[in-house]
Design a protein around this motif. Sequence first.
Motif, PDB file in Angstrom:
ATOM      1  N   HIS A 127       5.483   0.401  -5.179  1.00 48.44           N
ATOM      2  CA  HIS A 127       6.238  -0.612  -5.928  1.00 48.44           C
ATOM      3  C   HIS A 127       5.933  -0.454  -7.401  1.00 48.44           C
ATOM      4  O   HIS A 127       4.816  -0.097  -7.775  1.00 48.44           O
ATOM      5  CB  HIS A 127       5.923  -2.030  -5.451  1.00 48.44           C
ATOM      6  CG  HIS A 127       4.508  -2.490  -5.674  1.00 48.44           C
ATOM      7  ND1 HIS A 127       4.086  -3.052  -6.861  1.00 48.44           N
ATOM      8  CD2 HIS A 127       3.423  -2.491  -4.860  1.00 48.44           C
ATOM      9  CE1 HIS A 127       2.811  -3.387  -6.758  1.00 48.44           C
ATOM     10  NE2 HIS A 127       2.376  -3.050  -5.561  1.00 48.44           N
ATOM     11  N   ASP A 158      -2.850  -1.520  -9.150  1.00 47.68           N
ATOM     12  CA  ASP A 158      -1.814  -2.112  -8.273  1.00 47.68           C
ATOM     13  C   ASP A 158      -0.479  -2.109  -8.989  1.00 47.68           C
ATOM     14  O   ASP A 158      -0.141  -3.093  -9.622  1.00 47.68           O
ATOM     15  CB  ASP A 158      -2.259  -3.518  -7.876  1.00 47.68           C
ATOM     16  CG  ASP A 158      -1.272  -4.195  -6.956  1.00 47.68           C
ATOM     17  OD1 ASP A 158      -0.431  -3.510  -6.368  1.00 47.68           O
ATOM     18  OD2 ASP A 158      -1.331  -5.432  -6.844  1.00 47.68           O
ATOM     19  N   MET A 159       0.377  -1.057  -8.918  1.00 47.93           N
ATOM     20  CA  MET A 159      -0.042   0.193  -8.355  1.00 47.93           C
ATOM     21  C   MET A 159       0.497   1.384  -9.135  1.00 47.93           C
ATOM     22  O   MET A 159       0.863   2.391  -8.582  1.00 47.93           O
ATOM     23  CB  MET A 159       0.332   0.283  -6.882  1.00 47.93           C
ATOM     24  CG  MET A 159       1.828   0.249  -6.644  1.00 47.93           C
ATOM     25  SD  MET A 159       2.220   0.322  -4.877  1.00 47.93           S
ATOM     26  CE  MET A 159       1.837   2.005  -4.526  1.00 47.93           C
ATOM     27  N   GLU A 192       7.853  -6.191  -4.762  1.00 47.85           N
ATOM     28  CA  GLU A 192       6.737  -6.270  -3.817  1.00 47.85           C
ATOM     29  C   GLU A 192       5.852  -7.467  -4.111  1.00 47.85           C
ATOM     30  O   GLU A 192       5.364  -8.127  -3.199  1.00 47.85           O
ATOM     31  CB  GLU A 192       5.910  -4.977  -3.880  1.00 47.85           C
ATOM     32  CG  GLU A 192       4.962  -4.780  -2.696  1.00 47.85           C
ATOM     33  CD  GLU A 192       3.617  -5.492  -2.819  1.00 47.85           C
ATOM     34  OE1 GLU A 192       2.937  -5.639  -1.790  1.00 47.85           O
ATOM     35  OE2 GLU A 192       3.231  -5.912  -3.926  1.00 47.85           O
ATOM     36  N   GLU A 193       5.657  -7.737  -5.383  1.00 45.14           N
ATOM     37  CA  GLU A 193       4.695  -8.786  -5.757  1.00 45.14           C
ATOM     38  C   GLU A 193       5.191 -10.194  -5.416  1.00 45.14           C
ATOM     39  O   GLU A 193       4.430 -11.143  -5.498  1.00 45.14           O
ATOM     40  CB  GLU A 193       4.332  -8.686  -7.248  1.00 45.14           C
ATOM     41  CG  GLU A 193       3.581  -7.413  -7.609  1.00 45.14           C
ATOM     42  CD  GLU A 193       2.183  -7.308  -6.982  1.00 45.14           C
ATOM     43  OE1 GLU A 193       1.785  -8.213  -6.227  1.00 45.14           O
ATOM     44  OE2 GLU A 193       1.501  -6.301  -7.249  1.00 45.14           O
ATOM     45  N   GLU A 217      -0.965   1.706  -2.272  1.00 46.30           N
ATOM     46  CA  GLU A 217      -1.750   0.580  -2.775  1.00 46.30           C
ATOM     47  C   GLU A 217      -3.195   1.060  -2.988  1.00 46.30           C
ATOM     48  O   GLU A 217      -3.613   2.066  -2.405  1.00 46.30           O
ATOM     49  CB  GLU A 217      -1.739  -0.570  -1.751  1.00 46.30           C
ATOM     50  CG  GLU A 217      -0.388  -1.223  -1.543  1.00 46.30           C
ATOM     51  CD  GLU A 217       0.026  -2.135  -2.692  1.00 46.30           C
ATOM     52  OE1 GLU A 217      -0.763  -2.317  -3.649  1.00 46.30           O
ATOM     53  OE2 GLU A 217       1.158  -2.646  -2.656  1.00 46.30           O
TER      54      GLU A 217
HETATM   55 ZN   LIG Z   1       0.512  -3.735  -4.853  1.00 37.99          ZN
END
Ligand SMILES: [Zn+2]
Length: 439
Positions: A127, A158-159, A192-193, A217
């Motif tokens: 992501h 991250d990431m 994603e977050e 990740e």
């Molecule tokens: Zn992540």
Amino acid sequence: MGGLLSGLALVVALSGWLLAPSSARAKLLAEEIELKVVLDARAPEMVETLERWVELNTGTWNREGLERFAKLFSASLSELGFAVTIEPGQEIGLPDRAASRSGPLVVARRPASPDAPEAPRFLLVGHCDTVFEPDSPFQEFRISPEDAGQALGPGVADMKGGLVVMLFALRALAETGDLDAAAWTVLLNADEEVGSPASRERIEAEARRANFGFVFEPARPNGAMIRSRRGIGQFRLQVVGVAAHAGNDHARGRSAIRELAEKVLRIEAMTDYTRGVTLNVGTIQAGTKRNIVPDHAEAWVDVRYDDAERGEEIRKQLEQLAAEVFVDGTQTRLWGALHRPPKPASEDTLHLLQQYEDVARELGFATPASLHAGGGTDGSLMSAVGLPTLDSIGVRGGKAHTEGEFVVLGSLPERAAIAAILLRRLSGGPLASVPAADP
Ligand SMILES: [Zn+2]
């Protein structure tokens, strides 16, 4: 010349390798050591790339930044022979973000050579969004003042660090001709977050077509991998009451705060450590003034659970609780999603993890015991549809989602080498030797 290094450089690398403990070097092939040596030599370039990427803000809601990043990343994959499409973002149905769109989704594919009809299909997922929006004070990439072997910055671990690991591993494999031995799909999402609401279906569909999944990740700073992950749910309770003057008309009021307070206590009481269930009421917003009976109150709840059935049970309990009324005349609406299924340590996944750890050990890197983590990722979605998925193969780093987020810089070439060698082994090695590209 069949490889990436001159004959002399390889001889030097190999003779250095002979000094390693014999148990470690026993299984490594010359081609594998070559990948490691090449990636080590690219460490400075990896750090430069990471710095550039980190300083381009890609908060989940910064669509302009996400679009710029998607183009950058896509261009790098195109150079390796991937066919890349950038799909526009989608409406995200989050209740506190009405009419918000996600950033773009990058889908890149590279078929296996026609000479390899049995080639495995790999799905690599990353992501590009971070939790740090453009208004965050945390924007810069910098070497840690306490430890020159670490760098700080939004997304270093991250990431974006993981994306650097992915790209450089793919580059090295492209140069040795190893990419032709597998069919590759790289998926880069931008939501994603916030739980991948826009990209979830796509990730699941791609996972159903693949043989092995890899998520970049971060691992723990000492290199410990994540063996399994808890499921996660997010819920919002919204209570509507009746406003009234607290002095003249108190009896007519219906306090939304009181109704919510009753519910909060019951939600917190659903936590059961022995069954691996936690519920956390993380935020509350309510009321307008001290002297007005409040007519609105809202809470966000985070749920973690270890097995899918328990998640569904909690969802039902929350629905029942929302329907219950403690203060007559109030109404409660519930919004929620179990957005990350639990990722159990399946046999297939443990086998992949074992192979990863074998490569790490053979290269001489520490392999601390793998962990059960409280946080979910897109790997949980992939695993839930049956794809053997190795998560946490990005950098070593920590303090994600805080302004202390750091990456162990040495882990960039280290993790790229482990990933490249593992992917090469899983694909069964090169089909033919391909001349090295000019640097
Ligand atoms: Zn992540």
